[in-house]
Write a protein that holds these residues in place. Structure first.
Motif, PDB file in Angstrom:
ATOM      1  N   LYS A  19       0.813  -1.215   0.000  1.00 21.82           N
ATOM      2  CA  LYS A  19       0.000   0.000   0.000  1.00 21.82           C
ATOM      3  C   LYS A  19       0.850   1.269   0.000  1.00 21.82           C
ATOM      4  O   LYS A  19       0.486   2.271   0.595  1.00 21.82           O
ATOM      5  CB  LYS A  19      -0.966  -0.002   1.191  1.00 21.82           C
ATOM      6  CG  LYS A  19      -1.949  -1.155   1.169  1.00 21.82           C
ATOM      7  CD  LYS A  19      -2.902  -1.112   2.339  1.00 21.82           C
ATOM      8  CE  LYS A  19      -3.879  -2.279   2.290  1.00 21.82           C
ATOM      9  NZ  LYS A  19      -4.805  -2.289   3.450  1.00 21.82           N
ATOM     10  N   GLY A  20       2.000   1.191  -0.628  1.00 19.19           N
ATOM     11  CA  GLY A  20       2.834   2.388  -0.729  1.00 19.19           C
ATOM     12  C   GLY A  20       4.235   2.046  -1.181  1.00 19.19           C
ATOM     13  O   GLY A  20       4.691   0.901  -1.085  1.00 19.19           O
ATOM     14  N   HIS A  50       7.029   1.294   2.012  1.00 19.08           N
ATOM     15  CA  HIS A  50       7.024  -0.055   2.594  1.00 19.08           C
ATOM     16  C   HIS A  50       7.484  -1.101   1.569  1.00 19.08           C
ATOM     17  O   HIS A  50       8.167  -2.070   1.924  1.00 19.08           O
ATOM     18  CB  HIS A  50       5.633  -0.407   3.113  1.00 19.08           C
ATOM     19  CG  HIS A  50       5.205   0.411   4.294  1.00 19.08           C
ATOM     20  ND1 HIS A  50       5.948   0.497   5.437  1.00 19.08           N
ATOM     21  CD2 HIS A  50       4.100   1.188   4.499  1.00 19.08           C
ATOM     22  CE1 HIS A  50       5.341   1.285   6.306  1.00 19.08           C
ATOM     23  NE2 HIS A  50       4.204   1.730   5.755  1.00 19.08           N
ATOM     24  N   ARG A  54      -1.851   8.489  -7.154  1.00 17.15           N
ATOM     25  CA  ARG A  54      -0.900   8.823  -6.102  1.00 17.15           C
ATOM     26  C   ARG A  54      -1.363  10.080  -5.370  1.00 17.15           C
ATOM     27  O   ARG A  54      -1.744  11.062  -5.989  1.00 17.15           O
ATOM     28  CB  ARG A  54       0.486   9.058  -6.696  1.00 17.15           C
ATOM     29  CG  ARG A  54       1.093   7.838  -7.384  1.00 17.15           C
ATOM     30  CD  ARG A  54       2.312   8.268  -8.200  1.00 17.15           C
ATOM     31  NE  ARG A  54       3.052   7.166  -8.780  1.00 17.15           N
ATOM     32  CZ  ARG A  54       2.709   6.548  -9.902  1.00 17.15           C
ATOM     33  NH1 ARG A  54       1.612   6.925 -10.564  1.00 17.15           N
ATOM     34  NH2 ARG A  54       3.440   5.559 -10.366  1.00 17.15           N
ATOM     35  N   THR A  55      -1.326  10.029  -4.048  1.00 11.55           N
ATOM     36  CA  THR A  55      -1.549  11.225  -3.232  1.00 11.55           C
ATOM     37  C   THR A  55      -0.357  11.333  -2.286  1.00 11.55           C
ATOM     38  O   THR A  55       0.509  10.461  -2.255  1.00 11.55           O
ATOM     39  CB  THR A  55      -2.851  11.114  -2.410  1.00 11.55           C
ATOM     40  OG1 THR A  55      -2.690  10.096  -1.403  1.00 11.55           O
ATOM     41  CG2 THR A  55      -4.037  10.769  -3.301  1.00 11.55           C
ATOM     42  N   ARG A 111      -0.411  10.932   0.771  1.00  8.66           N
ATOM     43  CA  ARG A 111      -0.530  10.038   1.921  1.00  8.66           C
ATOM     44  C   ARG A 111      -0.682   8.582   1.536  1.00  8.66           C
ATOM     45  O   ARG A 111      -0.343   7.697   2.319  1.00  8.66           O
ATOM     46  CB  ARG A 111      -1.728  10.465   2.787  1.00  8.66           C
ATOM     47  CG  ARG A 111      -1.625  11.913   3.228  1.00  8.66           C
ATOM     48  CD  ARG A 111      -2.644  12.253   4.259  1.00  8.66           C
ATOM     49  NE  ARG A 111      -2.509  11.445   5.462  1.00  8.66           N
ATOM     50  CZ  ARG A 111      -3.231  11.628   6.566  1.00  8.66           C
ATOM     51  NH1 ARG A 111      -4.119  12.608   6.616  1.00  8.66           N
ATOM     52  NH2 ARG A 111      -3.072  10.850   7.612  1.00  8.66           N
ATOM     53  N   ARG A 112      -1.211   8.300   0.341  1.00  2.00           N
ATOM     54  CA  ARG A 112      -1.399   6.891  -0.010  1.00  2.00           C
ATOM     55  C   ARG A 112      -1.541   6.753  -1.521  1.00  2.00           C
ATOM     56  O   ARG A 112      -1.606   7.748  -2.246  1.00  2.00           O
ATOM     57  CB  ARG A 112      -2.644   6.333   0.685  1.00  2.00           C
ATOM     58  CG  ARG A 112      -3.926   7.024   0.284  1.00  2.00           C
ATOM     59  CD  ARG A 112      -5.103   6.370   0.980  1.00  2.00           C
ATOM     60  NE  ARG A 112      -6.357   6.982   0.565  1.00  2.00           N
ATOM     61  CZ  ARG A 112      -7.556   6.520   0.916  1.00  2.00           C
ATOM     62  NH1 ARG A 112      -7.643   5.462   1.698  1.00  2.00           N
ATOM     63  NH2 ARG A 112      -8.653   7.118   0.500  1.00  2.00           N
ATOM     64  N   ILE A 113      -1.579   5.484  -1.946  1.00  6.81           N
ATOM     65  CA  ILE A 113      -1.828   5.195  -3.352  1.00  6.81           C
ATOM     66  C   ILE A 113      -3.094   4.354  -3.460  1.00  6.81           C
ATOM     67  O   ILE A 113      -3.457   3.636  -2.535  1.00  6.81           O
ATOM     68  CB  ILE A 113      -0.642   4.438  -3.992  1.00  6.81           C
ATOM     69  CG1 ILE A 113      -0.450   3.082  -3.299  1.00  6.81           C
ATOM     70  CG2 ILE A 113       0.635   5.257  -3.968  1.00  6.81           C
ATOM     71  CD1 ILE A 113       0.474   2.153  -4.036  1.00  6.81           C
ATOM     72  N   GLU A 114      -3.761   4.476  -4.607  1.00  7.99           N
ATOM     73  CA  GLU A 114      -4.942   3.652  -4.880  1.00  7.99           C
ATOM     74  C   GLU A 114      -4.847   3.140  -6.308  1.00  7.99           C
ATOM     75  O   GLU A 114      -4.329   3.821  -7.205  1.00  7.99           O
ATOM     76  CB  GLU A 114      -6.226   4.468  -4.709  1.00  7.99           C
ATOM     77  CG  GLU A 114      -6.513   4.873  -3.287  1.00  7.99           C
ATOM     78  CD  GLU A 114      -7.824   5.645  -3.192  1.00  7.99           C
ATOM     79  OE1 GLU A 114      -8.399   5.946  -4.266  1.00  7.99           O
ATOM     80  OE2 GLU A 114      -8.249   5.934  -2.065  1.00  7.99           O
TER      81      GLU A 114
END
Length: 296
Positions: free
Chosen positions: A17-18, A21, A51-52, A54-57
């Motif tokens: 989730k990124g 990591h 992409r943001t 704070r996180r990716i989707e």
């Protein structure tokens, strides 16, 4: 291969989730992960991730691509594991051509040991004196003694066998023991029928001699030379490994201990460098067991 590696990295990014990591999991810099995923998107012409800061989707296309990538990567991992198991325990029929005397006298216990280590391998061994054609005949490997002729075959040297002078105690009692190579001219010398059978090349350190010898026996069988020498028929130059049992039982003894004949190389000959696991393991095993016999 690069595409498969990038697909595996993409799967790791989604699972983690990124990028950060994922980078920690695979042990490469975060910036490298980001750059490789961007290059992957560019290569396939699809936007895979939103992409943001704070996180990716996953995008819709990314979700479909992720499922396909995961399946491909899982299949690749399974294939790699199965290949590892195959290499660890190879199987099949090993077809090998072996020198008759060397196989009977010296290689037999090594082949038995190899067979115990790899129960999945069965053996089709050819011990005829002829030189087999590795291109036209279905042999995996040929073990040869002596320098290989010039050819397109792949030759892997396994050992260099020291050759020394031997005679039976009874022969020496009857005819005396030579104290110098020149004394060999007065003795029965059992010659190997190859090249100049009546000329022996001997060396002691940097000193080398050509000695003209004579005798009633000239033949092309190492095993028979060994046997005739043990039956008091004369002096022979033989690999130490071939006569080890006779020496241990007192049937032969080394003479002129400072002098040796030319070393005999042992080669594994194959048609190609790309070997099945059974053949590769056999060659590696023989090289390891013969590793104490120094190369020239």
């Amino acid at each position: 291969m690069k595409l498969l590696n990038d697909m595996a990295l993409f799967v790791e990014v989604v699972k983690a989730k990124g990028f950060r990591h994922a980078a920690e999991a695979v042990g490469i810099p975060n910036s490298t992960v980001s750059r490789r995923i961007s290059a992957l998107e560019k290569a396939i012409g699809l936007r895979l991730l939103h992409r943001t800061t704070r996180r990716i989707e996953l995008t819709e296309a990314g979700q479909i691509y992720f499922e396909r990538c995961k399946r491909i990567v899982d299949e690749a991992k399974l294939a790699h594991e199965q290949l590892g198991e195959l290499l660890a325990q190879p199987s099949g029929v090993l077809r090998a051509s072996l020198p008759v005397d060397f196989a009977n006298i010296y290689l037999a216990p090594l082949i038995a040991e190899f067979a115990r280590l790899y129960p999945g391998i069965s053996f089709d061994l050819d011990l005829t004196p002829r030189v087999v054609d590795l291109v036209a005949e279905p042999f995996d490997v040929a073990i040869r003694m002596g320098h290989p002729p010039s050819s397109n075959l792949i030759a892997r040297q396994l050992a260099n066998l020291a050759c020394r002078l031997y005679a039976s105690p009874r022969y020496l009692e009857q005819f005396g023991e030579p104290s110098h190579p020149c004394d060999l001219a007065k003795h029965e010398c059992i010659g190997f029928r190859s090249g100049k059978a009546n000329v022996w090349l001997l060396h002691k350190g940097d000193e080398a001699l050509e000695i003209t010898v004579g005798g009633r026996f000239q033949l092309n069988s190492v095993g028979l030379i060994r046997r005739l020498a043990s039956l008091d028929q004369g002096i022979a130059v033989l690999p130490a490994e071939i006569v080890a049992e006779d020496v241990a039982h007192g049937r032969l003894q080394r003479i002129l201990p400072d002098w040796e004949g030319p070393a005999t190389p042992v080669y594994a000959m194959t048609e190609t460098r790309l070997l099945p696991a059974k053949t590769q393991r056999f060659i590696e095993f023989l090289r390891e067991r013969l590793s104490g016999h120094a190369f020239a």
